[in-house]
Design a protein around this motif. Sequence first.
Motif: not given
Length: 283
Positions: A9-32
């Motif tokens: 369950s933890g593996f699935l939760d962490n994997t899903l959360a990581t994938i969702k965050s990766c999608v956000k990285q593509v969609v949302e802007k970032s700055a250094k």
Amino acid sequence: MPKQSSGVSGFLDNTLATIKSCVKQVVEKSAKINPANSATNQLIILGNGPSLRTNLNNDLDLLRSADTLAVNFAANTPEFSEIQPTYYLLADPHFFDKAGEDPNVGRLIENLNSITFPMTLFVPAGARKADSYFHNHNLTVKHFSFTAVEGYTWFENAMMNSHRGMPRPRNVLIPSIMVGIWLGYKEIYLLGADHSWLKTLSVNDRNEVVSIQPHFYKEDSREQQRVNEVYVNRQLHEVLESMMIAFKSYHRIREYADRCGTQIFNSTPGSMIDAFERASLPR
């Protein structure tokens, strides 16, 4: 180290959360954010909680001489021009989406455009249109990633190290602390971070959630009405969940700060934040 879910369950939760965050990285802007050019390693973050009034009465000389970061409607107060903060941070989309509709936001923008001292204003990377609001040569507008990152610990740390995300930013103090870390400060002190919302939370006879969030300044009646309207359509469990997320984010920030060699001190008397060591302001 951050606590991670275990088992399948933890593996699935962490994997899903990581994938969702990766999608956000593509969609949302970032700055250094570049390291601060400062003679001190200490930053004082000025939250707008009611306890800040005591600091303004007793510690004004210290605040004038320190590197400070102010937030939200602080520029609409008389003390703003006295302290002359080094940094200012706005995070709530309301400041950018309602600039022409909310007179309090309009006054805030006008006050920031009237400063006579150098100051850096941080706004979310996605709020690029905010750049057009500010035209004072004393004001430098910079951007930060307002993206929440969740998932595996190694992934969260990598995103925070690259300034591409932070723990879920449920209030302005969360990005303020993260920006302080990214600026390279090694000691961060929190003032006005009362977070005493639970003491003022109630439900009226119409089953409407009432959340009184006092500040160190007298609240404008129009701003009070706006906040009331935000909560009137929220259910109690939703409000409590939002608070829980904020307090949880502070613990994740503490873990990340430890990795970065940054100490975060809660200098707010009676604060309900339990993630950071309590300490008085440096003298």
